[in-house]
Write an enzyme that holds these catalytic residues in place. Structure first.
Site, PDB file in Angstrom:
ATOM      1  N   ARG A 270      31.247 -36.106  -2.043  1.00 21.26           N
ATOM      2  CA  ARG A 270      31.789 -35.102  -1.139  1.00 21.26           C
ATOM      3  C   ARG A 270      31.859 -35.686   0.261  1.00 21.26           C
ATOM      4  O   ARG A 270      30.911 -36.265   0.757  1.00 21.26           O
ATOM      5  CB  ARG A 270      30.930 -33.846  -1.138  1.00 21.26           C
ATOM      6  CG  ARG A 270      31.544 -32.763  -0.261  1.00 21.26           C
ATOM      7  CD  ARG A 270      30.976 -31.417  -0.523  1.00 21.26           C
ATOM      8  NE  ARG A 270      31.576 -30.440   0.373  1.00 21.26           N
ATOM      9  CZ  ARG A 270      31.200 -29.170   0.421  1.00 21.26           C
ATOM     10  NH1 ARG A 270      30.252 -28.738  -0.378  1.00 21.26           N
ATOM     11  NH2 ARG A 270      31.789 -28.336   1.251  1.00 21.26           N
TER      12      ARG A 270
ATOM     13  N   ARG B 292      36.523 -29.539  -3.393  1.00 26.14           N
ATOM     14  CA  ARG B 292      35.340 -30.384  -3.245  1.00 26.14           C
ATOM     15  C   ARG B 292      34.843 -30.844  -4.615  1.00 26.14           C
ATOM     16  O   ARG B 292      34.914 -30.116  -5.602  1.00 26.14           O
ATOM     17  CB  ARG B 292      34.241 -29.683  -2.459  1.00 26.14           C
ATOM     18  CG  ARG B 292      33.603 -28.431  -3.046  1.00 26.14           C
ATOM     19  CD  ARG B 292      34.394 -27.134  -2.901  1.00 26.14           C
ATOM     20  NE  ARG B 292      34.810 -26.776  -1.551  1.00 26.14           N
ATOM     21  CZ  ARG B 292      34.105 -26.012  -0.726  1.00 26.14           C
ATOM     22  NH1 ARG B 292      32.963 -25.516  -1.115  1.00 26.14           N
ATOM     23  NH2 ARG B 292      34.561 -25.708   0.456  1.00 26.14           N
TER      24      ARG B 292
ATOM     25  N   ASP C  95      29.611 -28.748  -4.534  1.00 21.96           N
ATOM     26  CA  ASP C  95      29.135 -27.881  -3.448  1.00 21.96           C
ATOM     27  C   ASP C  95      27.822 -27.287  -3.908  1.00 21.96           C
ATOM     28  O   ASP C  95      27.735 -26.733  -5.008  1.00 21.96           O
ATOM     29  CB  ASP C  95      30.188 -26.781  -3.213  1.00 21.96           C
ATOM     30  CG  ASP C  95      29.791 -25.801  -2.117  1.00 21.96           C
ATOM     31  OD1 ASP C  95      29.160 -26.213  -1.128  1.00 21.96           O
ATOM     32  OD2 ASP C  95      30.140 -24.606  -2.252  1.00 21.96           O
TER      33      ASP C  95
ATOM     34  N   ASP D 184      24.878 -24.718  -2.534  1.00 25.49           N
ATOM     35  CA  ASP D 184      24.534 -23.750  -1.488  1.00 25.49           C
ATOM     36  C   ASP D 184      23.200 -23.087  -1.804  1.00 25.49           C
ATOM     37  O   ASP D 184      22.971 -22.647  -2.938  1.00 25.49           O
ATOM     38  CB  ASP D 184      25.592 -22.638  -1.407  1.00 25.49           C
ATOM     39  CG  ASP D 184      26.953 -23.148  -0.973  1.00 25.49           C
ATOM     40  OD1 ASP D 184      27.005 -24.115  -0.205  1.00 25.49           O
ATOM     41  OD2 ASP D 184      27.966 -22.558  -1.412  1.00 25.49           O
TER      42      ASP D 184
HETATM   43  C1  X6L Z   1      38.900 -13.512   3.106  1.00 24.59           C
HETATM   44  C2  X6L Z   1      38.577 -14.612   3.859  1.00 24.59           C
HETATM   45  C3  X6L Z   1      38.389 -13.419   1.840  1.00 24.59           C
HETATM   46  C4  X6L Z   1      37.769 -15.600   3.361  1.00 24.59           C
HETATM   47  C5  X6L Z   1      37.574 -14.421   1.327  1.00 24.59           C
HETATM   48  C6  X6L Z   1      35.747 -16.444   0.359  1.00 24.59           C
HETATM   49  C7  X6L Z   1      36.208 -17.768   2.232  1.00 24.59           C
HETATM   50  C8  X6L Z   1      34.977 -17.459  -0.156  1.00 24.59           C
HETATM   51  C9  X6L Z   1      35.434 -18.791   1.720  1.00 24.59           C
HETATM   52  C10 X6L Z   1      37.255 -15.515   2.099  1.00 24.59           C
HETATM   53  C11 X6L Z   1      36.392 -16.575   1.552  1.00 24.59           C
HETATM   54  C12 X6L Z   1      34.815 -18.643   0.538  1.00 24.59           C
HETATM   55  C13 X6L Z   1      34.514 -21.563  -3.904  1.00 24.59           C
HETATM   56  C14 X6L Z   1      35.725 -20.861  -3.859  1.00 24.59           C
HETATM   57  C15 X6L Z   1      35.277 -21.637  -1.918  1.00 24.59           C
HETATM   58  C16 X6L Z   1      33.817 -21.623  -5.139  1.00 24.59           C
HETATM   59  C17 X6L Z   1      35.600 -20.322  -6.087  1.00 24.59           C
HETATM   60  C18 X6L Z   1      33.969 -19.720  -0.037  1.00 24.59           C
HETATM   61  C19 X6L Z   1      34.045 -21.109   0.453  1.00 24.59           C
HETATM   62  N1  X6L Z   1      34.241 -22.032  -2.680  1.00 24.59           N
HETATM   63  N2  X6L Z   1      36.269 -20.243  -4.932  1.00 24.59           N
HETATM   64  N3  X6L Z   1      36.177 -20.923  -2.602  1.00 24.59           N
HETATM   65  N4  X6L Z   1      34.402 -20.991  -6.190  1.00 24.59           N
HETATM   66  N5  X6L Z   1      36.108 -19.720  -7.170  1.00 24.59           N
HETATM   67  O1  X6L Z   1      32.752 -22.219  -5.268  1.00 24.59           O
HETATM   68  O2  X6L Z   1      33.185 -19.485  -0.932  1.00 24.59           O
HETATM   69  S1  X6L Z   1      35.450 -21.938  -0.241  1.00 24.59           S
HETATM   70 MG    MG Z   2      30.051 -22.666  -1.327  1.00 27.63          MG
HETATM   71 MG    MG Z   3      28.538 -25.207   0.789  1.00 26.55          MG
END
Ligand code: X6L
Ligand code: MG
Ligand code: MG
Length: 176
Positions: A86, A95, A98, A100
């Site tokens: 990463r 990525r 990840d 967390d």
């Molecule tokens: C509006 C704005 C709605 C932002 C949602 C949700 C942003 C999740 C970041 C959001 C918003 C994240 C993963 C992912 C990411 C993961 C899946 C995040 C960080 N990480 N989607 N998207 N799995 N399915 O691990 O969690 S980016």
């Molecule tokens: Mg995450």
């Molecule tokens: Mg993270």
């Protein structure tokens, strides 16, 4: 060795051999002298959220006990992320791995580097659905029972149990 602390870790990958990245990261953590993996969820294939123009993720969660303080645990997790390739990347973008910290004991931690409980975990199906498997009676930091919290989510169909034999991530050539 004081294995006194309990933490829940979220793990995800959406680049390359996602299953291998997830299993390699867990193996690395298991080998750490101050980390014991106590319970793992199944692996789920999950539609991307946040930035949706990217490949589907594999996600899981697991519970550990550890002698490490939260920030030291974060250092270990980031070391594993780096080891598995990463690199500094687009926010919310693809990525290889990840890791967390979702929960650390019952502590509230608000540092520049680390906020625990993870501030958005209660609205993410890709976290809560696997988490319910290993912590079915959990009451989330906001006070919501995990079952009730999941019922309120609108994107549950974006989270599906995944099996290794579903193929796309297996690198062995056909017929081998
Ligand atoms: C509006 C704005 C709605 C932002 C949602 C949700 C942003 C999740 C970041 C959001 C918003 C994240 C993963 C992912 C990411 C993961 C899946 C995040 C960080 N990480 N989607 N998207 N799995 N399915 O691990 O969690 S980016
Ligand atoms: Mg995450
Ligand atoms: Mg993270």
């Amino acid at each position: 060795m004081g294995n006194l602390n309990s933490a829940v870790i979220g793990i995800g990958s959406n680049i390359g051999d996602r299953y291998r990245h997830i299993t390699s990261a867990m193996k690395e953590l298991e080998q750490h002298p101050e980390i014991t993996i106590e319970k793992k969820s199944s692996i789920y294939e999950t539609d991307p959220v946040g930035y949706t123009e990217q490949e589907a993720f594999l996600n899981a969660v697991f519970r550990i006990t550890t002698g490490l303080e939260a920030v030291a645990l974060l250092d270990v997790l980031q070391g594993v992320e780096h080891e598995l390739g990463r690199r500094r990347e687009i926010r919310w973008g693809p990525r290889t791995i990840d890791l967390d910290i979702l929960l650390y004991n019952d502590e509230n931690i608000e540092l520049e580097r680390l906020i625990v409980p993870h501030p958005r975990m209660h609205e993410r199906s890709f976290v809560l659905i696997p988490l319910k498997e290993i912590e079915p009676d959990l009451v989330l930091p906001g006070g919501c029972r995990i079952d009730d919290c999941i019922q309120d989510l609108s994107d549950k169909e974006g989270v599906r149990k995944w099996r290794k034999s579903s193929g796309a991530d297996e690198s062995a050539p056909f017929g081998s």
